[in-house]
Motif scaffolding. Structure first.
Motif, PDB file in Angstrom:
ATOM      1  N   ALA A  54       6.346  18.327 -14.761  1.00 19.70           N
ATOM      2  CA  ALA A  54       6.767  18.073 -15.973  1.00 19.70           C
ATOM      3  C   ALA A  54       5.738  20.051 -16.702  1.00 19.70           C
ATOM      4  O   ALA A  54       6.367  20.560 -17.635  1.00 19.70           O
ATOM      5  N   LEU A  55       4.352  19.871 -16.328  1.00 19.53           N
ATOM      6  CA  LEU A  55       3.741  21.838 -16.225  1.00 19.53           C
ATOM      7  C   LEU A  55       4.735  22.923 -16.072  1.00 19.53           C
ATOM      8  O   LEU A  55       4.599  24.018 -16.799  1.00 19.53           O
ATOM      9  N   ARG A  72       5.414  14.376 -10.976  1.00 20.27           N
ATOM     10  CA  ARG A  72       5.522  14.318 -12.348  1.00 20.27           C
ATOM     11  C   ARG A  72       5.052  15.146 -12.657  1.00 20.27           C
ATOM     12  O   ARG A  72       5.416  16.011 -13.362  1.00 20.27           O
ATOM     13  N   LEU A  73       3.729  15.290 -12.819  1.00 22.47           N
ATOM     14  CA  LEU A  73       3.260  15.928 -13.443  1.00 22.47           C
ATOM     15  C   LEU A  73       3.470  17.584 -13.283  1.00 22.47           C
ATOM     16  O   LEU A  73       3.349  18.162 -14.699  1.00 22.47           O
ATOM     17  N   LYS A  74       2.981  17.894 -12.440  1.00 20.35           N
ATOM     18  CA  LYS A  74       3.967  18.914 -11.895  1.00 20.35           C
ATOM     19  C   LYS A  74       4.593  19.237 -12.603  1.00 20.35           C
ATOM     20  O   LYS A  74       4.603  20.775 -13.364  1.00 20.35           O
ATOM     21  N   GLN A 122       7.155  22.621 -18.655  1.00 19.40           N
ATOM     22  CA  GLN A 122       7.398  23.832 -20.414  1.00 19.40           C
ATOM     23  C   GLN A 122       6.721  25.348 -19.720  1.00 19.40           C
ATOM     24  O   GLN A 122       6.764  26.268 -20.363  1.00 19.40           O
ATOM     25  N   MET A 161       0.812  -1.340  -0.313  1.00 21.50           N
ATOM     26  CA  MET A 161       0.419   0.221  -0.152  1.00 21.50           C
ATOM     27  C   MET A 161       0.800   1.090   0.540  1.00 21.50           C
ATOM     28  O   MET A 161       0.674   2.230  -0.748  1.00 21.50           O
ATOM     29  N   LEU A 174       1.706   6.790  -6.678  1.00 22.81           N
ATOM     30  CA  LEU A 174      -0.012   7.794  -6.819  1.00 22.81           C
ATOM     31  C   LEU A 174       1.354   9.598  -6.743  1.00 22.81           C
ATOM     32  O   LEU A 174       1.090  10.528  -7.432  1.00 22.81           O
ATOM     33  N   VAL A 188       2.282   2.120  -2.850  1.00 19.70           N
ATOM     34  CA  VAL A 188       1.324   2.652  -4.419  1.00 19.70           C
ATOM     35  C   VAL A 188       0.690   3.803  -4.452  1.00 19.70           C
ATOM     36  O   VAL A 188       0.976   4.357  -4.503  1.00 19.70           O
ATOM     37  N   PHE A 234       3.473  10.516  -8.905  1.00 23.58           N
ATOM     38  CA  PHE A 234       2.871  10.401 -10.458  1.00 23.58           C
ATOM     39  C   PHE A 234       1.884  12.358 -10.249  1.00 23.58           C
ATOM     40  O   PHE A 234       2.652  13.444 -11.411  1.00 23.58           O
ATOM     41  N   GLU A 235       2.410  12.347  -8.755  1.00 23.75           N
ATOM     42  CA  GLU A 235       1.874  14.221  -9.210  1.00 23.75           C
ATOM     43  C   GLU A 235       2.532  14.873  -9.241  1.00 23.75           C
ATOM     44  O   GLU A 235       2.827  16.255  -9.841  1.00 23.75           O
TER      45      GLU A 235
END
Lengths: 425, 95
Positions: free
Chosen positions: A285-286, A281-283, A289, A268, A275, A271, A278-279
């Motif tokens: 990357a944005l 990574r997204l932040k 950019q 757990m 997650l 996992v 991931f958050e």
């Protein structure tokens, strides 16, 4: 009488030891016999004799080896096969079998049977690697086919809950050894395969034991049930030496039920941190950019055109001027070149043109002098005037006029307006 | 985990991975990137919700008197017991 060398006892025992422990044949051997004179020390070492109808051999089964033995407890009168090497205990001049592995008698037959079945099922493609399926990465509910009272189920539950507290576990209880175990295992696996229980993967197995104890998992029908499971299945039979056939037929196998739970259930924490990752990574990357675009914008807005557009215009004007100057210079140079080229001709032409012009000027002056004699302007200068009506018609007689009619009189140096009062008699 | 929602945990995670990779490649327009980011965050929240919704039940299959298989919840582990869980009761036919 021939003299021979006299040896000490130690020397002889040492020579015997070298003789007995040297040859390969005595280092890795199976010996079959009946246990007698069995004893176990406080340290856990086991000592007994192996005997047949004619003789016996002393055996030692040290704790570091006998701890791995999972078969029936050893006792006097028990027929076994022991594997090990001959060793010599020099202080007593005794040789014995140092045992590393024990099998109950009859196991050899069992292993032969298993091997035969293995060949048969392998020929049918039951163990083919391409039949193996991936385990679901995130099982929502795991089905467990095992004894409900053994250590295996406790291990599976404990490890599964440690790793993922919210996982559902559906236990399909079954017998795992003895008569009726194969049918019970088959029934348990088939139950868990029923879609209504919504199981994502199955763990089927038991804790360790002797070859005989594990025989249910070498049963042909059980092995085929593993191979035919609709739901991905892990064979989890506790053993260390030889694998059971269910291991080969299942999608995956684990050496213990604990290992099976570790294989099946994700952590757990991992996992959740995945997650969170991931958050990030997204932040990131944005953000990158946006940063890149910002930088592009900065570079763009720092360009001269944006910072000082007038200077750009000035530059263009200067460029234009420069081009004009160059064109002018080019033209001038061209003309000069042309002039230089044609100067002898053009100078002659110019001289003749000038003299012609002078001549024409003189002619013109002469003619205009003559013309002045005929000009009304000359007459006016001599004191005469011209009388015109409003419509510019020149008056030559009083009869042309009305009383009080306005008339225009043109003199040499101007014009006057007069009114007709009457004819002079 | 593979909770039966409009999108499974695995699908959400796969899509999330795809979104992260696309964003990291930096080939999207700013508008597309913002949309992808929003979708990614939506999926992440969905995954967390799926994880939180899991009940963590331990159940046994047993046969009722009529021979029908039924699910029974295992007795919770007591503080003093070393057992992880117990079968429903001795009255149930487990095998």
């Amino acid at each position: 009488m021939e003299e021979t060398k006299t040896y000490s006892v130690s020397e002889i025992n040492s020579i015997v030891k070298q003789l007995l422990t040297g040859p390969d044949i005595l280092r890795n051997i199976w010996i079959q016999g009946e246990i007698s004179n069995y004893s176990k020390s406080h340290q856990g070492h086991i000592y007994f004799n192996l005997k047949d109808a004619k003789s016996l051999i002393a055996c030692t089964f040290f704790s570091y080896s006998n701890g791995r033995y999972k078969g029936k407890p050893l006792e006097n009168g028990m027929e076994i096969k022991a594997f090990g090497g001959i060793s010599v205990y020099e202080p007593r001049g005794q040789y014995n079998l140092n045992i590393s592995k024990v099998e109950e008698l009859g196991q050899g037959d069992l292993l032969l049977q298993i091997e035969e079945l293995k060949r048969k099922l392998a020929a049918q493609g039951v163990f083919d690697p391409e039949r193996k399926r991936k385990l679901p990465a995130f099982p929502w509910r795991i089905g467990v086919a095992t004894s409900p009272t053994g250590a295996a189920i406790e291990d599976i539950i404990r490890i599964s809950k440690q790793r993922f507290p919210n996982i559902d576990i559906l236990i399909s209880p079954c017998l795992v050894q003895g008569d009726g175990a194969p049918e019970s295992i088959i029934s348990a696996i088939n139950l868990l395969n029923d879609p209504k229980w919504d199981v994502d993967l199955i763990i089927a197995g038991r804790g360790g034991g002797s070859t005989e104890d594990l025989m249910a998992f070498n049963d042909e029908k059980v092995v085929l049930t593993f191979a035919g499971s609709r739901v991905p299945i892990i064979s989890a039979v506790g053993h260390q030496i030889d694998s059971v056939l269910s291991d080969l037929a299942a999608d995956h196998f684990a050496p213990t039920p604990t290992a099976a739970a570790e294989m099946a259930v994700p952590e757990m924490e991992l996992v959740e941190s995945g997650l969170a990752e991931f958050e990030v990574r997204l932040k990131t990357a944005l953000k990158n950019q946006a940063g890149n675009l910002k930088e592009k914008l900065r570079i763009l807005t720092n360009k001269k055109a944006f910072l000082d557009p007038r200077s750009m215009l000035n530059d263009r004007i200067l460029q234009l001027d420069e081009i004009n100057s160059r064109i002018h210079l080019l033209g001038k140079n061209y003309l000069m070149g042309a002039q230089n080229k044609f100067s002898p001709v053009s100078n002659g032409l110019l001289t003749s043109f000038k003299s012609q012009l002078e001549r024409k000027k003189k002619e013109f002056q002469l003619l205009s002098g003559k013309l002045d004699g005929f000009s009304p302007l000359g007459t006016l200068k001599r004191g005469y005037s011209v009388v015109r009506k409003k419509g510019k018609k020149v008056v030559t007689s009083p009869v042309q006029l009305e009383k009080e009619e306005e008339l225009e009189v043109i003199l040499a140096e101007g014009r006057i307006r007069v009114s007709y009062q009457g004819e002079i008699q | 985990m593979s909770k039966k929602t409009e999108i499974s945990f695995e699908q959400a995670l796969t899509e999330l991975e795809q979104i992260a990779e696309n964003l990291e490649r930096g080939q999207l327009t700013l508008e597309e990137s913002i949309k992808s980011y929003e979708r990614g965050m939506e999926l992440k929240i969905l995954c967390q919700a799926i994880l939180a919704e899991a009940e963590g039940k331990i159940e046994y299959l047993s046969k009722s008197g009529s021979g029908e298989t039924q699910k029974k919840t295992a007795s919770p582990k007591s503080e003093s017991s070393s057992r992880a869980a117990s079968p429903p009761s001795d009255d149930d036919e487990l095998f």
